[in-house]
Scaffold this motif. Structure first.
Motif, PDB file in Angstrom:
ATOM      1  N   ASP A 298     -18.956  -2.801   2.003  1.00 51.09           N
ATOM      2  CA  ASP A 298     -19.015  -3.073   0.387  1.00 51.09           C
ATOM      3  C   ASP A 298     -18.109  -3.303  -0.249  1.00 51.09           C
ATOM      4  O   ASP A 298     -17.752  -3.906  -1.885  1.00 51.09           O
ATOM      5  N   ALA A 299     -17.019  -2.561  -0.247  1.00 53.49           N
ATOM      6  CA  ALA A 299     -15.390  -2.928  -0.562  1.00 53.49           C
ATOM      7  C   ALA A 299     -13.887  -3.261  -0.077  1.00 53.49           C
ATOM      8  O   ALA A 299     -14.416  -2.177   0.886  1.00 53.49           O
ATOM      9  N   ASP A 300     -12.910  -3.989  -0.113  1.00 52.43           N
ATOM     10  CA  ASP A 300     -11.650  -3.471   0.468  1.00 52.43           C
ATOM     11  C   ASP A 300     -11.328  -1.777   0.558  1.00 52.43           C
ATOM     12  O   ASP A 300     -10.623  -1.844   1.404  1.00 52.43           O
ATOM     13  N   LEU A 301     -11.172  -1.306  -0.711  1.00 52.19           N
ATOM     14  CA  LEU A 301     -10.678  -0.453  -1.019  1.00 52.19           C
ATOM     15  C   LEU A 301     -11.228   0.957  -2.219  1.00 52.19           C
ATOM     16  O   LEU A 301     -11.844  -0.264  -2.982  1.00 52.19           O
ATOM     17  N   ASP A 313      -3.074   2.176 -17.048  1.00 57.48           N
ATOM     18  CA  ASP A 313      -2.001   2.625 -15.859  1.00 57.48           C
ATOM     19  C   ASP A 313      -3.306   2.145 -15.040  1.00 57.48           C
ATOM     20  O   ASP A 313      -3.103   0.578 -14.311  1.00 57.48           O
ATOM     21  N   LEU A 314      -4.225   2.830 -14.845  1.00 59.67           N
ATOM     22  CA  LEU A 314      -4.897   2.757 -13.481  1.00 59.67           C
ATOM     23  C   LEU A 314      -5.325   1.451 -13.441  1.00 59.67           C
ATOM     24  O   LEU A 314      -5.751   0.512 -12.706  1.00 59.67           O
ATOM     25  N   ALA A 315      -5.991   0.993 -15.282  1.00 57.25           N
ATOM     26  CA  ALA A 315      -7.088   0.017 -15.067  1.00 57.25           C
ATOM     27  C   ALA A 315      -6.008  -1.553 -14.973  1.00 57.25           C
ATOM     28  O   ALA A 315      -6.538  -2.329 -14.081  1.00 57.25           O
ATOM     29  N   LYS A 320      -4.843  -6.327 -10.993  1.00 62.01           N
ATOM     30  CA  LYS A 320      -4.133  -6.703 -10.153  1.00 62.01           C
ATOM     31  C   LYS A 320      -3.853  -6.820  -8.957  1.00 62.01           C
ATOM     32  O   LYS A 320      -4.284  -8.139  -8.361  1.00 62.01           O
ATOM     33  N   LEU A 321      -4.708  -5.809  -8.461  1.00 60.37           N
ATOM     34  CA  LEU A 321      -5.524  -5.780  -7.141  1.00 60.37           C
ATOM     35  C   LEU A 321      -6.615  -6.502  -7.035  1.00 60.37           C
ATOM     36  O   LEU A 321      -7.029  -7.784  -5.955  1.00 60.37           O
ATOM     37  N   ARG A 322      -7.448  -6.847  -8.438  1.00 57.32           N
ATOM     38  CA  ARG A 322      -8.172  -7.744  -7.776  1.00 57.32           C
ATOM     39  C   ARG A 322      -7.872  -8.949  -8.053  1.00 57.32           C
ATOM     40  O   ARG A 322      -8.809 -10.038  -7.517  1.00 57.32           O
ATOM     41  N   SER A 323      -6.806  -9.215  -8.507  1.00 57.08           N
ATOM     42  CA  SER A 323      -6.629 -10.453  -9.702  1.00 57.08           C
ATOM     43  C   SER A 323      -6.112 -11.596  -7.895  1.00 57.08           C
ATOM     44  O   SER A 323      -6.342 -12.654  -7.815  1.00 57.08           O
ATOM     45  N   ARG A 324      -6.065 -10.432  -7.278  1.00 55.78           N
ATOM     46  CA  ARG A 324      -4.760 -10.540  -5.142  1.00 55.78           C
ATOM     47  C   ARG A 324      -6.125 -11.473  -4.100  1.00 55.78           C
ATOM     48  O   ARG A 324      -5.974 -11.330  -3.303  1.00 55.78           O
ATOM     49  N   GLY A 325      -8.234 -11.030  -4.701  1.00 57.58           N
ATOM     50  CA  GLY A 325      -9.048 -11.571  -4.326  1.00 57.58           C
ATOM     51  C   GLY A 325      -9.310 -10.009  -3.459  1.00 57.58           C
ATOM     52  O   GLY A 325     -10.319  -9.916  -2.968  1.00 57.58           O
TER      53      GLY A 325
END
Length: 359
Positions: A298-301, A313-315, A320-325
């Motif tokens: 359901d999710a990569d990570l 900072d977590l958000a 940043k991770l989601r912007s990479r797909g």
């Protein structure tokens, strides 16, 4: 999401969404059973004692609600149909254009069908026929009802030996058998196919049908779809339902039509409405073999964080991770996790870089 892309396509052409409840009066389907693919319908009695049905079809509801004016609608609705002895809920996406239809209106719906297929895959083709042209040819042959039905069956099968056998038995002339065989052999881009069909036209009615089809072809070329649509007169099914162009769409690796539609003026006329109608439906349930089975994850990570984590900072890090797909699920460490499958789990630490957790 695929449905949203399709909806966006239809809205670009000025179509609005048609919505209905899951239920309709059973009488609507009982009075129009000849227009349904299956006679099996799920029925129940509501609290007022009225007999209701889970909808097996959307087109009938659209025509029921039309007041005789021009209307352009699309829909995403579940229908309930008997498939192999079992009732199934099937997602259907479709388009209907109702009114005083001209060649532009016809071509627009055909173009939307072709563009819908292109959204699913570049490896697609839309096959188109015109049952009025086929009917004109057969009318000119003056076939008996039984022989005509047999000929139509052979055309659908592209069964040239079957037609020749009818000629050998004296049920059709040799000349007519040759004409039918030539009709079966036509499979070409629309404009080229129309030129080939012109060699078979025998009367004014068949020429009129080809002139209409030629105009539709010109409009489709204006839509940039000249090579995407192929002429194939073997599409002769449901000639009682359709009265003009009919079409089917195919995707590579799917052995059944993913899309079907056509001109169906007989239905509104039966309902007492003096309008024409053309539309198509996409069978979304058939996409599974093409797009693959249900996702394994359901999710990569899954990113866990402790009670002292800097949540702002977590958000920012997660974005940043989601912007990479990447698909990322955040979970506070120690909380029970119910459902959801993630390819990888990492603990968030302030100052982490995206490269450290790339899947």
């Amino acid at each position: 999401m695929l449905e949203e892309q399709l909806n966006g396509l239809y809205e670009q052409y000025g179509y609005h969404k048609f919505r209905m409840s899951k239920f309709e009066d059973y009488d609507l389907y009982a009075q129009n059973k000849d227009f349904l693919k299956s006679g099996h319908i799920i029925t129940f009695t509501d609290v007022d004692g009225e007999l209701k049905a889970l909808k097996p079809d959307i087109t009938l509801s659209i025509m029921k609600n039309n007041n005789g004016s021009s209307e352009k609608v699309y829909y995403n609705e579940n229908v309930y149909r008997d498939m192999g002895g079992t009732f199934k809920e099937i997602l259907q996406v479709g388009v209907e254009s109702v009114g005083q239809l001209d060649p532009y209106a016809e071509a627009e719906v055909i173009a939307l069908a072709a563009k819908s297929l292109e959204l699913l895959s570049e490896d697609c083709v839309l096959d188109l026929s015109d049952v009025s042209f086929v009917s004109c040819l057969l009318d000119d042959m003056a076939l008996s009802g039984q022989v005509r039905e047999q000929v139509l069956e052979f055309i659908a099968q592209k069964n040239v030996p079957g037609v020749q056998a009818l000629a050998d038995r004296g049920l059709i002339t040799i000349e007519n058998a040759q004409t039918i065989a030539q009709l079966m052999s036509i499979y070409a881009p629309l404009r080229q196919g129309i030129d080939q069909a012109g060699q078979l036209a025998r009367n004014d009615a068949s020429w009129d049908a080809l002139r209409q089809l030629s105009l539709v072809a010109s409009i489709l070329e204006g839509f940039g779809l000249g090579d995407r649509v192929h002429l194939d007169f073997s599409l002769v099914n449901s000639m009682d339902y359709y009265n003009g162009v009919i079409f089917q769409g195919f995707l590579q690796n799917i052995p059944f039509p993913e899309l079907s539609g056509g001109r169906y003026d007989n239905l509104p006329r039966k309902m007492g409405k003096q309008v024409g109608a053309i539309g198509f439906a996409l069978y979304m349930g058939r996409l599974e073999p093409y797009f693959g089975r249900e996702k394994q994850y359901d999710a990569d990570l899954m990113l866990t964080y402790g009670p002292d984590a800097d949540l702002a900072d977590l958000a920012a890090f997660v974005e940043k991770l989601r912007s990479r797909g990447l698909g990322v699920r955040c979970q506070r460490q120690g909380d029970p996790v119910g459902g959801g499958r993630c390819r990888k789990t990492e603990r968030y630490v302030r100052g982490m870089k995206p490269e450290e957790v790339l899947v």
